[in-house]
Design a protein around this motif. Structure first.
Motif, PDB file in Angstrom:
ATOM      1  N   VAL A 566      10.210 -14.121  34.394  1.00 27.98           N
ATOM      2  CA  VAL A 566       9.345 -13.405  35.920  1.00 27.98           C
ATOM      3  C   VAL A 566       8.279 -13.496  36.009  1.00 27.98           C
ATOM      4  N   GLY A 567       8.195 -12.580  35.570  1.00 30.02           N
ATOM      5  CA  GLY A 567       6.400 -11.406  35.606  1.00 30.02           C
ATOM      6  C   GLY A 567       6.937 -10.074  35.690  1.00 30.02           C
ATOM      7  N   GLY A 568       5.644 -10.193  36.694  1.00 24.86           N
ATOM      8  CA  GLY A 568       5.770  -9.081  37.471  1.00 24.86           C
ATOM      9  C   GLY A 568       4.784  -8.260  38.053  1.00 24.86           C
ATOM     10  N   ALA A 569       4.875  -6.654  37.891  1.00 22.80           N
ATOM     11  CA  ALA A 569       4.075  -6.115  37.811  1.00 22.80           C
ATOM     12  C   ALA A 569       4.694  -4.930  37.272  1.00 22.80           C
ATOM     13  N   LEU A 570       4.105  -3.939  36.375  1.00 26.09           N
ATOM     14  CA  LEU A 570       4.400  -2.364  35.253  1.00 26.09           C
ATOM     15  C   LEU A 570       3.216  -1.100  35.952  1.00 26.09           C
ATOM     16  N   THR A 571       3.509  -0.092  35.712  1.00 26.86           N
ATOM     17  CA  THR A 571       3.085   1.280  36.416  1.00 26.86           C
ATOM     18  C   THR A 571       3.922   2.151  35.250  1.00 26.86           C
ATOM     19  N   GLN A 572       2.876   2.599  35.064  1.00 22.98           N
ATOM     20  CA  GLN A 572       3.349   3.887  34.501  1.00 22.98           C
ATOM     21  C   GLN A 572       2.789   5.513  34.959  1.00 22.98           C
ATOM     22  N   SER A 573       1.904   4.611  36.495  1.00 26.82           N
ATOM     23  CA  SER A 573       1.023   5.926  37.445  1.00 26.82           C
ATOM     24  C   SER A 573       1.440   6.104  38.742  1.00 26.82           C
ATOM     25  N   ARG A 574       0.799   6.942  39.484  1.00 27.96           N
ATOM     26  CA  ARG A 574       1.424   6.840  40.577  1.00 27.96           C
ATOM     27  C   ARG A 574       1.389   6.594  41.624  1.00 27.96           C
ATOM     28  N   VAL A 575       0.160   4.942  41.635  1.00 26.14           N
ATOM     29  CA  VAL A 575      -0.289   4.460  42.195  1.00 26.14           C
ATOM     30  C   VAL A 575       0.890   3.523  43.018  1.00 26.14           C
ATOM     31  N   PRO A 576       0.889   3.360  44.535  1.00 30.91           N
ATOM     32  CA  PRO A 576       1.764   2.700  44.909  1.00 30.91           C
ATOM     33  C   PRO A 576       1.499   1.375  44.918  1.00 30.91           C
ATOM     34  N   GLN A 577       2.726   0.076  45.203  1.00 29.76           N
ATOM     35  CA  GLN A 577       2.324  -1.278  44.914  1.00 29.76           C
ATOM     36  C   GLN A 577       3.718  -1.592  46.200  1.00 29.76           C
ATOM     37  N   SER A 578       2.381  -2.370  46.822  1.00 29.54           N
ATOM     38  CA  SER A 578       3.519  -3.331  48.346  1.00 29.54           C
ATOM     39  C   SER A 578       4.432  -3.622  47.882  1.00 29.54           C
ATOM     40  N   VAL A 579       5.499  -3.721  48.928  1.00 29.25           N
ATOM     41  CA  VAL A 579       6.803  -4.043  48.936  1.00 29.25           C
ATOM     42  C   VAL A 579       6.948  -4.980  50.301  1.00 29.25           C
ATOM     43  N   GLU A 580       7.585  -5.763  49.824  1.00 32.10           N
ATOM     44  CA  GLU A 580       8.536  -6.398  51.551  1.00 32.10           C
ATOM     45  C   GLU A 580       9.711  -5.565  52.049  1.00 32.10           C
TER      46      GLU A 580
END
Length: 751
Positions: A566-580
């Motif tokens: 699918v792909g998607g988004a990846l992080t090792q940070s504490r930055v917020p990511q918007s979700v539904e």
């Protein structure tokens, strides 16, 4: 006048021979940038298929949306079959050299130049830093199209006397390089509005039809290729090096020394003088405007379009056809050469300055030949492949670019092609899922299961080679690089039970997670009648997961446990990511995933799972490593995985890479499986009806067969339509050549 033309023709032949010698000095170039010329006769068939086919069986199967080299591949392939790849390369290089010299001489003759000026500017066109960079990078076809572009512009200088047939043949040659073709067609259409010569644009459309078909059919696939501002900022050129036709990010031409940019500046000064002298000419005005505009565009984020260019990258993905900004410098070089001819034609003495500049550039090549930067194919070992027909091999080291362990090199894999018996190397230049995941699992952990599922029957060790990147895409996700360097295997390994190219599965089912390949499962997001699944989109163009959410695909080769389709988004940070809020979220968590309301949504050591998001959660934060893959409004009641289905190989006949006739055994078949990368353009029909097409294991083509038995025909529709379009393109060129041969005879009779 006749003696001068003969002298220029002899000089053109000599320059072509010198240029070919630069290319062939060591033998067939390899292990530098994009050099992928066939290294022996075994690779010739693969070369022709990749140049003409709309569907390629190399790698894991992939569409070829723009087979722009089909016209030149046919004569080159014939020379390869008869005399070998080395002779074919010599012919191509010699044609390029002669083309550049003769086209400049033609333009110079129209502008009343002396032979000295024509020779000097011809040498500039052939030995400038842009050509040097592209030759080292293995982009000979681009340089061929550049020569064709000079020929096109030279013919357009004739105005109303321009030959529609010659213009048509030039655009047919330029079609081999899509960026130059697009801009060449813009020039031809503009010219046609003035001169009413519409045959050249029409011929251009006809020969470009295979790419038009492919680009329309594969648009969705092309738009998934990463194209971000961060990378394009690296492609943007600095103003001062660009004035010397340099600035290419690998810096190949920098080794030519100060003589090269000085020589270019001399010709650039002549071009400026020509622009001033011919400022009342409409052709000169258009040429000056084109030079200024292209210069500003190639600067990218460093130029006057520094604000507009990032917006273009983000909002107009089709602009990705010009992602390699340095390629456009070739058009600048062609226009500079013609404007310089305008100056030397008015002031004959300036021709000696042009000649000195041209000789200086050629001398710089002699002292720093491009062959210093590549390795000849015959100077090191190449594997002997003994895999079963229609299977695949995995070459180790797996990830390109490659070099010799103790002798340099940094380029494409010369062994990654289709071998006799339709044995394909799984390795891809820019591997995507599931190839990157399968190769990385083996290199990191010795796990062959994913390779087996992709049809790999033999792992070919090449201990004399080393990977320069270990699968990294630039500096993207470098924080996820394996702690210990990968050690490639030292001997060949055979894998039993490799998945056949075409097989039938005795069972299939709908699953909630599609991260396992080879099981004949159908992910519910790919099945009709189930809730839609939407990929999570990273909010920025960052490539560093330690400070932002990045495109997850950039990390699959470094961390194969994160890989999925699918792909998607990846992080090792504490930055917020918007979700539904209130939706279901597929995620991989190694650590904690915390909702915006403070509650822990998932605590895991690393696994894919569907998480239900409370209505109060509008964003999530990560403590550790998190990958947000996709969201769905509802989660069907289906298992995460099912037991792997039994698969049975089927007999088939193959006609090219896009047409199969399969003998289906219906006693236990549920799904017919084509073990190549999924593409919606594949269809299957049996008994006069189409079979339902579905993506199996989120990676390959499958069809529900029901009670079907007997013969099933598989067709890649786009590739077949492209092939038909190529036939029309070839017929168009043959007609133009006949018209060109007839035209002089007709004029003689009229006289």
């Amino acid at each position: 006048m006749l003696a001068a033309k003969r002298a220029l023709n002899l000089f053109a032949v000599a320059a072509a021979a010198v240029f070919a010698a630069f290319v062939l000095w060591k033998g067939i170039p390899t292990l530098r940038h994009d050099w992928t010329w066939p290294i022996d006769r075994a690779a010739v068939g693969s070369f022709i298929a990749e140049s003409t086919g709309g569907w390629l069986s190399s790698g894991f199967g992939t569409p070829n949306p723009h087979p722009t080299t089909y016209l030149i591949a046919l004569p080159l392939g014939l020379v390869m079959w008869l005399f070998g790849p080395l002779v074919a390369l010599a012919c191509l290089a010699a044609v390029i050299g002669y083309l550049c010299m003769r086209c400049v001489a033609d333009a110079a003759g129209q502008l009343n130049n002396a032979a000295t000026a024509a020779l000097g500017i011809g040498l500039f066109s052939l030995f400038n830093p842009w050509v040097y960079n592209e030759v080292v990078a293995g982009h000979l076809v681009m340089v061929l199209a550049y020569g064709g572009l000079i020929g096109l512009f030279a013919e357009m200088l004739r105005g109303e006397r321009a030959s529609p047939v010659r213009l048509s043949l030039w655009i047919c040659l330029i079609e081999a390089q899509i960026q130059f073709f697009v801009l060449g067609m813009v020039a031809l259409v503009s010219f046609a509005f003035v001169t009413r010569r519409w045959l050249p644009p029409l011929a251009g459309i006809i020969v470009f039809l295979p790419s038009i078909v492919g680009l329309i059919a594969e648009r969705a696939t092309l738009l998934h290729i990463p194209y971000v501002v961060t990378w394009q900022a690296n492609q943007s050129l600095a103003p001062l090096p660009l004035l010397g036709l340099s600035g290419y990010f690998p810096g190949y031409a920098d080794r030519l020394g100060i003589a090269a940019p000085i020589a270019v500046w001399v010709v650039l000064g002549l071009a400026l003088a020509g622009a001033i002298a011919a400022r009342r000419s409409a052709a000169a005005v258009w040429g000056i405007a084109a030079v200024v505009f292209l210069y500003a565009v190639v600067l990218g984020v460093h130029g006057p379009f520094g604000v507009a260019y990032p917006w273009l990258v983000k909002n107009v993905p089709e602009s990705g056809v010009f992602r390699e900004l340095y390629d456009l410098v070739g058009i600048l070089a062609a226009l500079i050469a013609l404007l310089a001819c305008a100056a030397t034609g008015r002031i004959r003495g300036l021709g000696y300055a042009a000649l000195a500049a041209g000789i200086a550039l050629m001398a710089a090549w002699i002292f720093r030949p491009p062959s210093d930067l590549w390795i000849a194919a015959h100077s090191y070992s190449h594997p002997i492949v003994a895999a079963p027909p229609y299977s695949r091999i995995a070459l180790m080291p797996a990830f390109q670019p490659l070099g010799l362990r103790n002798d340099g090199g940094d380029g494409a894999d010369p062994d990654a092609h289709v071998y006799p018996g339709s044995v394909s190397a799984l390795n891809e230049y820019l591997p995507s899922y599931p190839v990157n995941m399968a190769l990385a699992r083996y290199e990191e952990f010795g796990d062959v299961e994913a390779l087996r599922a992709l049809g790999v029957a033999e792992i070919v060790a090449r201990p004399w080679m080393t990977s320069r990147t270990q699968g990294r895409i630039g500096l993207a996700a470098s924080s996820l690089e394996p702690r210990w360097p990968r050690q490639p295997p030292a001997s060949i390994r055979y894998i039993s039970g490799a998945t056949p190219l075409i097989s039938q599965c005795d069972a299939t089912g709908i699953v909630a997670l599609g991260d396992r390949i080879g099981a004949c499962d159908v992910f519910f997001g790919d099945a009709p009648g189930y809730p839609a699944v939407e990929a999570v989109i990273p909010p920025s163009d960052s490539i560093d997961p330690r400070s932002a959410w990045i495109d997850a695909r950039l990390a699959f080769a470094e961390a194969p446990s994160l890989a999925q389709a699918v792909g998607g988004a990846l992080t090792q940070s504490r930055v917020p990511q918007s979700v539904e809020p209130g939706s279901w979220l597929m995620a991989y968590v190694r650590g904690l995933l915390v909702g915006s309301d403070g509650r822990v949504l998932e605590k895991s050591q690393g696994a894919f799972a569907w998480l239900h998001l409370p209505a109060t959660v509008t964003s999530v934060r990560c403590a550790g490593l998190c990958e947000l893959v996709a969201q769905a409004q509802a989660l069907p009641s289906v298992p995460s995985h099912l037991p792997a289905a039994h698969q049975r190989a089927l007999e088939f006949g193959r006609f090219g890479s896009a047409f199969y006739v399969v003998r289906l055994q219906a006693d236990s078949a549920k799904v017919l499986r084509l073990n190549e990368r999924y593409d919606p353009a594949w269809i299957a029909f049996a008994g006069g009806r189409l079979l339902p097409h579905v993506r199996i294991d989120m990676s390959v083509n499958g069809w529900f067969v029901g009670d079907t038995s007997g013969r099933v025909v598989l067709v890649q529709v786009t590739a077949v339509v492209q092939l038909i379009a190529e036939v029309f393109g070839v017929l168009c060129v043959l007609w133009l050549l006949k018209a060109l041969a007839y035209a002089p005879t007709k004029r003689v009779r009229e006289q």
